[in-house]
Design an enzyme around this catalytic site. Structure first.
Site, PDB file in Angstrom:
ATOM      1  N   HIS A  43       0.839  -1.204   0.000  1.00 27.82           N
ATOM      2  CA  HIS A  43       0.000   0.000   0.000  1.00 27.82           C
ATOM      3  C   HIS A  43       0.874   1.254   0.000  1.00 27.82           C
ATOM      4  O   HIS A  43       2.037   1.206   0.374  1.00 27.82           O
ATOM      5  CB  HIS A  43      -0.934   0.013   1.223  1.00 27.82           C
ATOM      6  CG  HIS A  43      -0.183   0.038   2.523  1.00 27.82           C
ATOM      7  ND1 HIS A  43       0.252  -1.116   3.153  1.00 27.82           N
ATOM      8  CD2 HIS A  43       0.234   1.064   3.302  1.00 27.82           C
ATOM      9  CE1 HIS A  43       0.896  -0.794   4.263  1.00 27.82           C
ATOM     10  NE2 HIS A  43       0.902   0.534   4.367  1.00 27.82           N
ATOM     11  N   HIS A 130       5.756   6.433  -1.063  1.00 30.71           N
ATOM     12  CA  HIS A 130       6.467   5.196  -1.362  1.00 30.71           C
ATOM     13  C   HIS A 130       5.613   4.006  -0.957  1.00 30.71           C
ATOM     14  O   HIS A 130       4.720   4.118  -0.122  1.00 30.71           O
ATOM     15  CB  HIS A 130       7.813   5.148  -0.629  1.00 30.71           C
ATOM     16  CG  HIS A 130       7.669   5.074   0.854  1.00 30.71           C
ATOM     17  ND1 HIS A 130       7.393   6.191   1.619  1.00 30.71           N
ATOM     18  CD2 HIS A 130       7.723   4.032   1.717  1.00 30.71           C
ATOM     19  CE1 HIS A 130       7.294   5.832   2.886  1.00 30.71           C
ATOM     20  NE2 HIS A 130       7.492   4.518   2.979  1.00 30.71           N
TER      21      HIS A 130
END
EC number: 3.1.4.58
Length: 191
Positions: A43, A130
């Site tokens: 995620h 990220h």
């Protein structure tokens, strides 16, 4: 009253998941002392909120709805594999956000703005979008650290695929011996 470990994130699209898996397989062979993220747990984290009770989860979901209402759906490209704090000292290995990643930065800022009145402090460091691939902590042997740093240098242009971001998700995280287990508490569409 039970509390639940909570965070807000964006799920990666199928192409990004496939490419992230390729990067994971490549890096996995270089280091045993890394806790690799399971495919189902990948995620783009927007905010980690910690342990919340039911009322706090409700308030967070409402704040997330307001923030999502201020951001239109957007496309983004995942690119580049690297590490925090640096490739030469890899503690957290990640897939980065390229073109369109500023949409995640904007969404993060809108969330921070809506969460602040609820008592959540903003990040002290700059938000860098990220997708975490693995966490090494301080357990890496020197040879593993060197091998990872050398391979990460070759992955700065890694093509991680593209996706459309149309929603954010408020997740509950349950820590287990085998690794964390995530469950969506709310899925909130962007404007």
């Amino acid at each position: 009253m039970a509390k639940v470990r909570t965070f807000i994130a964006v799920a990666p699209g199928p192409e990004v998941v496939e490419r992230a898996e390729r990067a994971l397989m490549r890096l996995r062979r270089l280091a045993d002392n890394v806790k690799w993220v399971e495919r189902s747990n990948l995620h783009w984290t927007l905010h980690f909120l910690g342990e919340l009770d039911d009322q706090e989860v409700y308030d967070v979901c409402k704040a997330a709805e307001r923030a999502a209402g201020e951001v239109e759906a957007f496309s983004m490209i995942a690119e580049g594999v690297g590490a925090f704090p640096s490739n030469s000292r890899p503690r957290t290995l990640w897939l980065g956000a390229g073109e369109g990643g500023d949409g995640l930065v904007d969404l993060h800022a809108k969330l921070e703005e809506q969460l602040r009145p609820l008592g959540f402090r903003g990040e002290t460091r700059k938000y860098v979008p990220h997708l975490t691939l693995g966490r090494a902590g301080r357990s890496l042997r020197p040879a593993e650290s060197v091998a990872l740093a050398e391979d990460l240098a070759k992955l700065t242009d890694f093509e991680g695929g593209s996706q459309t971001v149309e929603e954010l998700i408020v997740y509950a995280s349950r820590l287990r011996r085998e690794g964390p287990e995530y469950a969506a508490l709310a899925t909130i569409p962007l404007s």
